[in-house]
Design an enzyme around this catalytic site. Structure first.
Site, PDB file in Angstrom:
ATOM      1  N   TRP A  98       1.866 -74.411 -45.853  1.00 60.16           N
ATOM      2  CA  TRP A  98       2.562 -74.324 -44.561  1.00 60.16           C
ATOM      3  C   TRP A  98       3.444 -73.097 -44.483  1.00 60.16           C
ATOM      4  O   TRP A  98       3.508 -72.427 -43.443  1.00 60.16           O
ATOM      5  CB  TRP A  98       3.342 -75.611 -44.265  1.00 60.16           C
ATOM      6  CG  TRP A  98       2.384 -76.738 -44.029  1.00 60.16           C
ATOM      7  CD1 TRP A  98       2.150 -77.808 -44.837  1.00 60.16           C
ATOM      8  CD2 TRP A  98       1.443 -76.863 -42.940  1.00 60.16           C
ATOM      9  NE1 TRP A  98       1.141 -78.593 -44.324  1.00 60.16           N
ATOM     10  CE2 TRP A  98       0.696 -78.045 -43.167  1.00 60.16           C
ATOM     11  CE3 TRP A  98       1.165 -76.104 -41.814  1.00 60.16           C
ATOM     12  CZ2 TRP A  98      -0.318 -78.465 -42.293  1.00 60.16           C
ATOM     13  CZ3 TRP A  98       0.154 -76.528 -40.933  1.00 60.16           C
ATOM     14  CH2 TRP A  98      -0.565 -77.693 -41.183  1.00 60.16           C
TER      15      TRP A  98
ATOM     16  N   ASP B 275      11.514 -75.544 -42.002  1.00 58.65           N
ATOM     17  CA  ASP B 275      10.451 -76.368 -41.425  1.00 58.65           C
ATOM     18  C   ASP B 275      10.550 -77.707 -42.140  1.00 58.65           C
ATOM     19  O   ASP B 275      10.131 -77.852 -43.290  1.00 58.65           O
ATOM     20  CB  ASP B 275       9.093 -75.696 -41.676  1.00 58.65           C
ATOM     21  CG  ASP B 275       7.917 -76.587 -41.258  1.00 58.65           C
ATOM     22  OD1 ASP B 275       8.145 -77.738 -40.848  1.00 58.65           O
ATOM     23  OD2 ASP B 275       6.762 -76.126 -41.379  1.00 58.65           O
TER      24      ASP B 275
ATOM     25  N   LYS C  41       5.053 -87.240 -38.056  1.00 62.63           N
ATOM     26  CA  LYS C  41       5.051 -87.779 -39.417  1.00 62.63           C
ATOM     27  C   LYS C  41       6.130 -88.854 -39.577  1.00 62.63           C
ATOM     28  O   LYS C  41       5.852 -89.968 -39.969  1.00 62.63           O
ATOM     29  CB  LYS C  41       5.252 -86.660 -40.423  1.00 62.63           C
ATOM     30  CG  LYS C  41       4.094 -85.663 -40.366  1.00 62.63           C
ATOM     31  CD  LYS C  41       4.461 -84.333 -40.891  1.00 62.63           C
ATOM     32  CE  LYS C  41       3.475 -83.253 -40.504  1.00 62.63           C
ATOM     33  NZ  LYS C  41       2.072 -83.561 -40.711  1.00 62.63           N
TER      34      LYS C  41
HETATM   35  C1  LIG Z   1       5.297 -78.821 -43.052  1.00 66.47           C
HETATM   36  C2  LIG Z   1       4.412 -78.650 -41.862  1.00 66.47           C
HETATM   37  N1  LIG Z   1       4.621 -77.624 -41.033  1.00 66.47           N
HETATM   38  C3  LIG Z   1       3.865 -77.431 -39.948  1.00 66.47           C
HETATM   39  C4  LIG Z   1       2.832 -78.293 -39.643  1.00 66.47           C
HETATM   40  C5  LIG Z   1       1.986 -78.031 -38.433  1.00 66.47           C
HETATM   41  O1  LIG Z   1       2.335 -78.928 -37.457  1.00 66.47           O
HETATM   42  P1  LIG Z   1       1.537 -79.051 -36.083  1.00 66.47           P
HETATM   43  O2  LIG Z   1       0.170 -79.526 -36.424  1.00 66.47           O
HETATM   44  O3  LIG Z   1       2.368 -80.035 -35.342  1.00 66.47           O
HETATM   45  O4  LIG Z   1       1.529 -77.709 -35.443  1.00 66.47           O
HETATM   46  C6  LIG Z   1       2.579 -79.380 -40.457  1.00 66.47           C
HETATM   47  C7  LIG Z   1       1.477 -80.329 -40.137  1.00 66.47           C
HETATM   48  O5  LIG Z   1       1.043 -81.130 -40.904  1.00 66.47           O
HETATM   49  C8  LIG Z   1       3.385 -79.560 -41.600  1.00 66.47           C
HETATM   50  O6  LIG Z   1       3.162 -80.583 -42.428  1.00 66.47           O
END
Ligand SMILES: Cc1ncc(COP(=O)(O)O)c(C=O)c1O
Length: 364
Positions: free
Chosen positions: A101, A176, A200
């Site tokens: 991520w 994040d 989540k």
């Molecule tokens: C830590 C983290 N950041 C970003 C995201 C991306 O999120 P989204 O799919 O809502 O754009 C996720 C998705 O699983 C994630 O776990």
């Protein structure tokens, strides 16, 4: 009705009490004659839902008065662009690489910033460790430092936030916290901005939470869409455009559920108990393995592997038969992953460990 235990990484399990309340209020919210999905976001009914959600979240996460809470859309990946469009001033930014991520965040930020410095990376060990902040090389004059505080795929979690001031930097820390928001307290004195998708730990997909210190508002690049300019969103109480009303409503019910459970301190206690049970069993077994260093193992997302991967499909099929759902690991790493967010009770982890033990005994 007995529900199975759902180990999905997201969209993920929602507390049954929240789903039951939403079901009871589905056709007629509090005598309004409307479902929440049918209400104008400008009407008094929805405004009261919004205000309650915001107040509950502020209480739950102990968000200080100089931070604004924004309910947005675009998800975590959207924020990978929205953050640099608002905070980078098109200058250099710093990113700490701890897994998939943060890698995605680095790539996206490069579209908006003059330079993206990789402060440190755990790529060489397959994203299984957490580089000690004492050794981080922060850029001089960077607009912000980005950290993914829980890597959902690799299962690496920061158990305390880096103190950038102690490292000689005045840059705001951007976190994040998509996959561990509300699972533990946040030290806001170390944070400039926190973002996360709701799907989540907070509710349904479609809602993105942003909590931002006020002094960081008002610096968006001219190319930033108005609907993603934090100052415009804040000045309009998250209603510059139509907000994700259903997501805000369910998240609000979840915040109230969390407060009734005892808040994030109690959630942290429960999450430690669940994580210790699962990691403890994996470490005691010759059959399963988790490769993440003990000091940064995620309490929320536990990736694990069968040493004999030819048994993966049989393991998953047996799990499904026992009501243990969505345990397949992320396609980029394989194996298994048990996501044990706030809504997962201890009994669910006990059931999982019971099944893992049974499977191990049968196959050794
Ligand atoms: C830590 C983290 N950041 C970003 C995201 C991306 O999120 P989204 O799919 O809502 O754009 C996720 C998705 O699983 C994630 O776990």
């Amino acid at each position: 009705m007995e529900r199975p235990y759902n180990f999905s990484a997201g969209p993920a399990a929602i507390p049954p009490e929240v789903l039951q309340q939403a079901a009871a209020e589905m056709l007629d919210w509090h005598g309004s004659g409307m479902s929440v999905m049918e209400m104008s976001h400008r009407g008094k009914e929805f405004i009261s839902i919004y205000e309650q959600a915001e107040a509950s979240l502020r209480e739950l996460l102990a968000v200080p008065a100089n931070f604004r809470i924004l309910f947005m859309q675009g998800g975590g990946l959207g924020e990978n662009a929205i953050v640099p469009m608002n905070l980078s001033r098109a200058a250099a930014v710093d990113i700490v690489i701890t897994g998939s991520w943060s890698q995605k965040s680095r790539k996206e930020a490069a579209k908006y910033c003059s330079q993206v410095n990789t402060v440190v990376s755990n790529e060489a060990d397959g994203h299984t460790s957490l580089p000690d902040p004492a050794g981080w090389q922060l850029g001089i004059g960077s607009s912000y430092v980005h950290v993914c505080t829980n890597e959902t795929i690799h299962g690496v979690e920061f158990h305390s936030l880096p103190d950038l001031k102690a490292l000689g930097s005045d840059a705001p820390l951007v976190i994040d916290f998509s996959s561990h928001v509300a699972s533990r307290p946040v030290d806001w004195s170390r944070v400039g901005l926190a973002f996360g998708g709701a799907q989540k730990n907070l509710g349904p997909a479609g809602l993105t939470l942003v909590i931002v210190r006020e002094d960081l508002l008002g610096h968006a690049l001219p190319i930033c869409p108005s609907a993603f300019d934090y100052k415009i969103v804040a000045d309009n109480q998250s209603m510059y455009n139509t907000p994700p009303t259903w997501g805000i409503y369910i998240a609000g019910l979840t915040f109230q559920w969390l407060l009734r459970q005892g808040g994030v301190a109690e959630m942290e206690r429960r999450n430690i108990e669940k994580a210790q049970l699962l990691y403890g069993y994996i470490d005691s077994s010759q059959f399963y393995v988790n490769k993440v260093a003990a000091n940064c193992r995620s309490r929320m997302n536990v990736p694990f592997f069968l040493r004999d991967e030819s048994r993966n499909e049989a393991f998953l099929a047996g799990a499904r038969e026992r009501g243990l759902l969505q345990l397949k690991g992320h396609k980029s790493v394989g194996g298994m992953r048990a996501s044990i967010y706030n809504a997962m009770p201890l009994a669910g982890v006990q059931a999982l460990v019971g099944y893992m033990r049974e499977f191990e005994q049968k196959h050794t």
